[in-house]
Motif scaffolding. Structure first.
Motif: not given
Length: 375
Positions: A147-154
């Motif tokens: 589970v990660v923040p949406e802000r932590s992916v490209v």
């Protein structure tokens, strides 16, 4: 709540143990990613050994890529289920002073994740029998799912291999990024890279594209130096052949304009400083143990106007830099496949770190979906 396999560190210096962990549903603005590949980085090794500190128990791994399988509430709509993504260990909120000033790597939320062992709100989404398990840098990709923040992916194009996408999100953006974002135009200028690991070799690729000449690479491993030469180094220097500053100055008597230290050792950063020409800059990229310092001669710093600066994560804007990296890979200008070493199942992760400590050439990759090679 889902149950997944993950590598858990319970004491610094101890072995990683594959355990079944309970993964909470994603919170607001968070997503669940099925990990397809996770790189084995020296920074992870620093945490495993206790050179860098984090809350325990923890699931390490901060260099990964995978596919989005679930969205939490409040996700913006820019990311959808099925998208392939690279994970970022320095998220950016887009609202703090550093983000607004165009320096998202210095976002105020990065230290929150590092100190708390949680996500952006400081809390974790993992547990074992009711015991909370921490995230490493908000990623923890030595796990089947995260589970990660949406802000932590490209987002990653479908034709980019998972292992390439994984290393692009850490080693490559750090090494290539320091040339692109810190050094910039260096056509015909002498440049040294100290350390031919994943980050150093990515810097070599970037420096070759930028036209640095001579492009000098220093390491202690003959195979890594050979690979550096194949990737664009015009001069390679073996540490075992004598003082590296003297060796560099034998090729470039006036010194070099740029020196990238990609190891994280005081002695190599000091050497980087000493091999600079007047007005030259040493860029520190590698992380060392907490509390380590480097000696710099004050008069030489002042009288020769040398500089020592740091660059975190390639001083990058990942949402802009990663698409450039992927396009250069597609065009053959960044042969990132050359950086990838062996692939290990999750329960052989300690073997992957042993290979790293032994100086293996190429970035080892963990496939968290396999145990002893069996899906």
């Amino acid at each position: 709540m889902a149950t997944v396999n993950a590598a858990v560190l319970r004491e610094f210096g101890g072995a990683l143990q594959v355990e079944q962990i309970e993964l909470d549903p994603p919170g607001r603005g968070e997503i669940v990613v099925q990990i397809e590949a996770a790189g084995v980085c020296h920074s992870d090794l620093h945490y495993l050994q206790g050179d860098l500190q984090c809350p325990l128990p923890v699931v390490p791994g901060h260099e990964g890529a995978g596919r989005v399988v679930q969205l939490g509430e409040g996700v913006s709509g820019d990311i959808a289920v099925g998208d392939r993504v690279a994970l970022l260990w320095r998220p950016n909120c887009g609202r703090c002073a550093n983000c607004v000033a165009g320096k998202p790597i210095m976002c105020e939320f990065g230290p929150v994740q590092a100190r708390s062992g949680g996500l952006l709100d400081g809390t974790t989404r993992m547990s074992v029998d009711g015991e909370r398990v921490h995230h490493l840098l908000g990623v923890s990709c030595f796990s089947e799912r995260v589970v990660v923040p949406e802000r932590s992916v490209v987002r990653v194009p479908d034709d980019i291999p998972a292992a390439v996408a994984a290393i692009a999100g850490c080693a490559v953006i750090t090494g290539f990024g320091v040339v692109r974002n810190v050094i910039g135009a260096c056509l015909g200028e002498p440049l040294v890279v100290l350390g031919a690991g994943g980050v150093g070799l990515a810097a070599v690729m970037g420096a070759k594209l930028a036209g640095a000449n001579p492009l000098i690479v220093i390491d202690v491993d003959e195979a890594k130096l050979q690979l550096a030469a194949e990737l664009g180094a015009t001069i390679t220097i073996d540490v075992r052949d004598g003082d590296i500053v003297e060796q560099v100055l034998s090729h470039v008597p006036d010194g070099v304009l740029w020196a990238i230290e990609a190891i994280g050792r005081p002695e190599t950063l000091n050497s980087a400083f000493r091999m600079l020409k007047p007005g030259g800059t040493a860029v520190a990229v590698g992380l060392g143990r907490v509390g380590q310092t480097v000696d710099v001669p004050i008069n030489e710093l002042v009288q020769r106007q040398k500089r020592v600066i740091g660059s975190l994560y390639g001083s990058s804007i990942p949402q802009l830099d990663l698409p450039v990296i992927f396009e250069l890979y597609r065009s053959g200008q960044l042969p990132l496949d050359r950086l990838i070493g062996d692939t290990y199942p999750l329960d052989r992760i300690d073997d992957a770190f042993a290979a790293l400590k032994a100086g293996a050439v190429g970035r080892s990759i963990i496939d968290p979906s396999t145990i002893q090679g069996v899906p």
